[in-house]
Scaffold this active site. Structure first.
Site, short mmCIF file in Angstrom:
data_model
loop_
_atom_site.label_atom_id
_atom_site.label_comp_id
_atom_site.label_asym_id
_atom_site.label_seq_id
_atom_site.Cartn_x
_atom_site.Cartn_y
_atom_site.Cartn_z
N TYR A 109 -2.38 -0.32 10.24
CA TYR A 109 -2.39 -0.77 8.85
C TYR A 109 -1.12 -0.35 8.14
O TYR A 109 -0.48 -1.14 7.43
CB TYR A 109 -3.62 -0.20 8.14
CG TYR A 109 -3.70 -0.47 6.67
CD1 TYR A 109 -4.26 -1.66 6.20
CD2 TYR A 109 -3.26 0.46 5.74
CE1 TYR A 109 -4.35 -1.92 4.84
CE2 TYR A 109 -3.36 0.22 4.38
CZ TYR A 109 -3.90 -0.97 3.93
OH TYR A 109 -3.99 -1.23 2.59
N ILE A 167 -8.41 2.52 -4.10
CA ILE A 167 -9.14 1.83 -5.16
C ILE A 167 -10.60 1.70 -4.73
O ILE A 167 -10.88 1.43 -3.55
CB ILE A 167 -8.54 0.43 -5.43
CG1 ILE A 167 -7.02 0.53 -5.66
CG2 ILE A 167 -9.23 -0.22 -6.63
CD1 ILE A 167 -6.60 1.37 -6.84
N LYS A 207 1.73 -2.87 6.51
CA LYS A 207 2.11 -2.83 5.09
C LYS A 207 3.59 -2.50 4.91
O LYS A 207 4.23 -2.98 3.98
CB LYS A 207 1.23 -1.83 4.35
CG LYS A 207 -0.22 -2.25 4.22
CD LYS A 207 -0.36 -3.57 3.47
CE LYS A 207 -1.82 -3.94 3.22
NZ LYS A 207 -1.97 -5.19 2.46
N SER A 254 0.85 -1.19 0.00
CA SER A 254 0.00 0.00 0.00
C SER A 254 0.88 1.23 0.00
O SER A 254 1.99 1.22 0.55
CB SER A 254 -0.91 0.02 1.23
OG SER A 254 -1.57 1.27 1.36
#
Length: 260
Positions: A168, A200, A172, A155
């Protein structure tokens, strides 16, 4: 979704994105975790169109049934939370004797309250986004015989950070190290790469898009959000013979967000 319209500034023309038949996945089995998600379904379609047997893995049984119908072709499904080495090994084993590819899309994105007494968000972020990737990689390598491909989902939050999701972002960032380490360890038999999407338009990002409004598109040079198929095409290419000299890379799919 105040302030956001799902209309690309430069529309994707019908037929512009073609299946990956020219790369030839015939006779190859590719495992796709998070297979019932938006990107997972689009990946499955491309891989199946190229001749692959696609093994979709997800925690949601009903969604997997729908995903399998959408993917078509040769497809099987497996319901799993991927919550440990045994579960990950089973997900690989149920795909068949010698899977060729692993596309690990399974993940969670949650707001992180950054409170000392609230550890569950951190624990889930590390387990689902990082530890499961490690466990799936080990299970895949032990099952694989001969050349293969692994593609993980990183990400842009790993490098930029996220004010909403610290756990998060950390998970990542750890995935970046995992990909580069595995690329060195498993090369040249298995090539290991990752895609690093921006925002996205999927079920996972719905709340984030609604909360941030216009700022999500203002952060991209292209001026729009990404669609699942735009990530899926890069993943399918990385699984193909055309990517035979790409290894240990974290490739952004973010409309130029990292340049802002």
């Amino acid at each position: 979704m105040t302030g956001y319209r799902r209309v690309p500034s430069v529309p994707i023309e019908q037929g512009e994105m073609q299946p990956m038949n020219r790369y030839g996945f015939e006779g190859k089995t590719i495992v796709v975790t998070g297979g019932a998600g938006g990107i997972g379904v689009e990946c499955g379609k491309l891989l199946a169109a190229g001749g692959a047997h696609v093994h979709l893995v997800d925690v949601r049984a009903d969604a997997l049934d729908e995903a399998a119908q959408a993917v078509g072709g040769s497809v099987t499904i497996h319901v799993s939370e991927l919550d440990g080495p045994e579960a990950c090994a089973e997900a690989i084993e149920t795909a068949g004797p010698t899977p060729y590819g692993l596309v690990h899309l399974a993940g969670v994105f949650e707001d992180d309250p950054l409170e000392p007494d609230v550890q569950d968000v951190w624990d889930r972020a590390i387990q689902v986004n990082l530890k499961s990737a490690y466990d799936m990689a080990v299970a895949f390598e032990r099952r694989r015989q001969g050349p293969g491909r692994m593609v993980f989902t990183a990400s842009i939050a790993a490098g930029r950070g996220s004010p909403d999701a610290t756990a998060y972002s950390c998970a990542k960032a750890g995935l970046h190290g995992l990909v580069r380490s595995l690329a060195k360890k498993y090369s040249p038999d298995i090539l290991v790469n990752a895609v690093a999407p921006g925002i996205i338009v999927t079920r996972m990002t719905t709340q984030l898009i609604a909360r941030r409004g216009n700022s999500v598109t203002d952060g991209t040079i292209i001026g729009r959000l990404g669609e699942p198929e735009e990530v899926a095409h890069l993943i399918a290419f990385l699984c193909s013979g055309g990517a035979s000299y790409i290894n240990g890379q974290i490739i952004g799919v973010d409309g130029g967000t990292v340049l802002r």
